[in-house]
Scaffold this active site. Structure first.
Site, PDB file in Angstrom:
ATOM      1  N   GLY A  52       0.430  -4.808   1.442  1.00 14.09           N
ATOM      2  CA  GLY A  52      -0.818  -4.863   0.681  1.00 14.09           C
ATOM      3  C   GLY A  52      -0.665  -5.619  -0.622  1.00 14.09           C
ATOM      4  O   GLY A  52      -1.635  -6.188  -1.137  1.00 14.09           O
ATOM      5  N   ALA A  73       0.838  -1.195   0.000  1.00 10.70           N
ATOM      6  CA  ALA A  73       0.000   0.000   0.000  1.00 10.70           C
ATOM      7  C   ALA A  73       0.874   1.245   0.000  1.00 10.70           C
ATOM      8  O   ALA A  73       2.045   1.209   0.394  1.00 10.70           O
ATOM      9  CB  ALA A  73      -0.910  -0.007   1.225  1.00 10.70           C
ATOM     10  N   GLU A 100       4.203  -4.876   7.977  1.00 12.54           N
ATOM     11  CA  GLU A 100       3.481  -3.774   8.625  1.00 12.54           C
ATOM     12  C   GLU A 100       3.889  -3.531  10.073  1.00 12.54           C
ATOM     13  O   GLU A 100       3.840  -2.399  10.564  1.00 12.54           O
ATOM     14  CB  GLU A 100       1.964  -4.042   8.558  1.00 12.54           C
ATOM     15  CG  GLU A 100       1.345  -3.855   7.190  1.00 12.54           C
ATOM     16  CD  GLU A 100       1.474  -5.075   6.286  1.00 12.54           C
ATOM     17  OE1 GLU A 100       0.877  -5.075   5.206  1.00 12.54           O
ATOM     18  OE2 GLU A 100       2.178  -6.040   6.675  1.00 12.54           O
ATOM     19  N   GLU A 113      -1.210  -9.121   0.334  1.00 15.85           N
ATOM     20  CA  GLU A 113      -2.638  -9.284   0.651  1.00 15.85           C
ATOM     21  C   GLU A 113      -3.457  -9.380  -0.634  1.00 15.85           C
ATOM     22  O   GLU A 113      -4.410 -10.173  -0.721  1.00 15.85           O
ATOM     23  CB  GLU A 113      -3.103  -8.125   1.525  1.00 15.85           C
ATOM     24  CG  GLU A 113      -2.531  -8.203   2.939  1.00 15.85           C
ATOM     25  CD  GLU A 113      -2.908  -7.023   3.817  1.00 15.85           C
ATOM     26  OE1 GLU A 113      -3.558  -7.229   4.843  1.00 15.85           O
ATOM     27  OE2 GLU A 113      -2.538  -5.889   3.461  1.00 15.85           O
TER      28      GLU A 113
END
Length: 695
Positions: free
Chosen positions: A103, A63, A126, A106
């Site tokens: 992300g 992300a 993270e 993910e």
């Protein structure tokens, strides 16, 4: 287009193309575009399968962290994209190469089949930002590889290799060649829709949660505990688990620890940019480095250079010191082999790249020479005068001075534009900070070369202007000044150290100086007391030094070291401190940990503000990165200037004024920059985005 859409027969290939790491950015519309392309492909009757791959050097770096400071709904849009991919009625095959992080992983886990190129790496880092995987990672990863393995990945933040991911079940196929071609081959056979979120709860859930929870350690960041909480919530109800994950992610996002860690993440990148440096300035090539001095610092610098693959010639005039340095270098490199960090062939190459010499003339062909002799102006001037006559005219001359006037050193050289400061921190082969000191005449390309060298050898380079102590040690002096005042006013060393360590410092100030050598600080105080008689220190620390107690190296300092390493409280020092207070007429009083931390922190903030205002540091974040990487300031605390913004500069100013009205109030005169920013309602953080050209 940020998402390239092509066809290969009945398969549609979506290739992520969003900057160097293909970040899943919401703010620039990338996530929304990818979601629209997935929807378009899913509704295309001619499409039987979808392949998602990354353009450039990786699949996806995760992300966009910049989105985290915006509208919280931006993260929801990423979650919606991932849910859309997983719910797609047509098989979605992920083609992973390079990196799939955060992300990005993910997103990959939402696919129905994952093909990875050999050598690629997958991870959920993270936790290193004080966060948890907030787009389904805590719920999907355990279902794929088991709770224990998933928790280990998320709690460490370290990526795993594609080979390990295959054996764990995180990826379904490993290929050596073109990963997109391999994914297309899978698509032609139309694999079943295996949705990660619908897989059963892993059998090892209870045991894995209990064992990892028992190992959690107290700290400012609650991310590790919240990761365990999310995994513990795994059940047949995926939506409930995702809702908890989203709620806890939001809680962590607002926490001081995550804000501090994200500040450091961006700060490490910001300090690499030199304001005002023309875009056409390029660093010089450095292929051979000379080091003058075979002491502790010179040996550490040589190791840092050798470990980065640079040939090094060390010049040390004392044969016995040179032999000791060479033995230490060989032993340290060989120890890395024994610990499995490098192979014997790498070690042999590093040792072969080292040349020992007892004459400075051996450095004549070096591209860069680093002086690492005793911290004495007379000695350094002597070395630079000799180097000016020996070194190549285009060779860069660098000093490792930690406090001395670089401009005075450069004045000994015919061309002072080739002189720069490279202040390494001990041990130089381990500590990440490199204070790059820009002299009045330092050429732009010499400065760029110094910063490039720092990056090459794995350091965080931060530029400083010239002043006594530069950025780090100038601030540390004010920090220590208050520590010594606290001792005479009522605090004891063990309380001060414990308070600072509990707050987030890697080591308390008294232990730090015992480790560094109390005689070093004593010498600096003597010089500064002569130069700055209006800024007195407490005499209590000098009393300790007068006893020959210089720290670990003498077996006694502020603490005693019976085994040579472990600090133990010494009743003799307690009596000495208490007697000094009585002798000077000071009535000792109790200090709370909060007051100790507050005084030490405000001393750093106030001096840091002066340094920024004077243009010694380009930005407040430069100060923060120096303290994070050179002085053991906890990453989760973000640095002293970040902490000042957390407190609020009006509060900082009020506290400084209150201290200025008390004992030794001269040391607390508020920096004008703090007064100005407080009056304007500003923050130090506002100055980090300005292009400052002070130096």
């Amino acid at each position: 287009m940020a998402v390239e859409m092509t066809r290969a027969g009945a398969t549609i290939v979506l290739r992520l193309s969003n900057g160097p790491v293909n970040a899943l950015s919401v703010g620039n519309g990338f996530v929304e575009e990818l979601g629209a392309k997935v929807g378009e492909a899913a509704s295309d009757p001619a499409c039987r399968a979808i392949v998602i791959a990354g353009a450039g050097r990786m699949f996806c770096g995760g992300a966009d962290i910049g989105d985290f400071d915006g509208d919280p709904e931006q993260v929801d849009r990423l979650r919606h994209l991932i849910a859309t991919v997983e719910a797609c009625a047509k098989p979605v095959i992920m083609a992973i190469h390079g990196m799939a992080l955060g992300g990005g992983l993910e997103l990959a886990m939402a696919g129905h089949y994952r093909v990875a190129q050999a050598g690629s790496r997958l991870g959920l880092p993270e936790v290193t930002l004080g966060l948890l995987p907030g787009a389904g990672g805590t719920q999907r990863l355990p279902r794929l590889i088991g709770a224990g393995a998933a928790l280990d990945m998320m709690l460490s933040g370290k990526p795993v290799t594609a080979e390990r991911a295959l054996s764990a079940g995180l990826v379904d196929q490993l290929v050596d060649g073109d990963v997109v071609e391999a994914a297309l081959e899978v698509a032609r056979n139309v694999p079943p829709l295996r949705r990660s979120g619908t897989l059963p709860v892993p059998a090892d859930l209870a045991g894995a949660v209990a064992s990892r929870r028992a190992k959690l350690r107290a700290g400012l960041s609650q991310a590790p505990a919240r990761i365990v909480d999310c995994v513990a919530a795994l059940s047949g109800d995926l939506a409930a688990g995702l809702a908890l994950e989203a709620a806890l992610f939001g809680e962590l996002l607002r926490s001081e620890a995550s804000r501090g860690l994200r500040h450091v993440f961006f700060g490490e990148r910001t300090v690499a940019r030199i304001p005002g440096l023309a875009p056409d300035v390029r660093p010089r090539d450095v292929g051979h480095v000379g080091v003058v001095g075979g002491g502790l610092m010179g040996t550490g610098i040589a190791l840092a250079l050798l470990n980065a693959g640079l040939p090094v010639t060390m010049a040390e005039l004392r044969p016995e010191a040179l032999a000791k340095a060479e033995a230490t270098i060989c032993k340290t490199i060989q120890r890395d082999v024994e610990k499995g960090r490098i192979g014997q062939d790498v070690a042999d190459a590093r040792i072969a790249a080292f040349t020992a010499a007892t004459e400075l003339e051996a450095l004549a062909d070096a591209d860069l020479v680093i002086e690492a002799v005793f911290e004495d102006m007379g000695v350094k001037k002597q070395v630079f005068s000799a180097l000016d006559a020996i070194a190549r005219p285009d060779g860069i001359l660098a000093s490792n001075t930690s406090t001395l006037d670089l401009d005075a050193i450069a004045a000994l050289v015919a061309d002072p534009s080739r002189v720069v400061g490279l202040h390494f921190f001990s041990p130089a082969n381990i500590m990440r900070l490199l204070e790059v000191v820009r002299g009045r005449e330092t050429a732009p390309d010499v400065l760029a070369t110094a910063m490039a060298l720092g990056k090459r050898i794995g350091k965080v380079g931060v530029v400083s202007g010239v002043c006594d102590g530069f950025i780090g040690n100038r601030m540390f002096e004010e920090y220590l000044r208050q520590v010594w005042f606290l001792l005479e006013e009522g605090a004891l060393p063990q309380q001060i150290d414990a308070a600072m360590e509990r707050w987030g410092m890697a080591m308390g100030p008294c232990r730090t100086m015992d480790l560094a050598g109390q005689d070093i600080g004593w010498a600096i105080r003597k010089r500064r007391m002569a130069e700055q008689p209006d800024r007195p220190y407490s005499g209590v620390i000098d009393r300790i030094c007068e006893l020959g107690r210089f720290g670990q190296k003498t077996g006694k300092g502020i603490y005693a070291y019976p085994d040579g390493r472990t600090a133990e409280t010494d009743p003799e020092i307690t009596r000495l401190i208490e007697d000094y207070s009585a002798e000077t007429g000071l009535e000792r009083r109790a200090f709370s940990d909060e007051e100790i931390v507050g005084r030490c922190l405000l001393a750093l903030v106030n001096e840091g503000a002066r340094i920024v205002e004077e243009g010694i540091a380009y930005r407040p974040v430069d100060v923060d990165m120096i303290y994070i990487h050179g002085y053991g300031f906890g990453r989760e605390r973000g640095g002293p200037m970040f902490q000042a913004d957390i407190m609020g500069l009006s509060t900082v100013l009020d506290r400084l004024r209150a201290l200025a009205a008390g004992r030794n109030g001269w040391a607390w005169t508020p920096a004008p920059l703090i007064e100005r920013l407080a009056a304007e309602g500003g923050r130090f953080g506002d100055l980090n985005i300005q292009d400052r050209n002070s130096i």
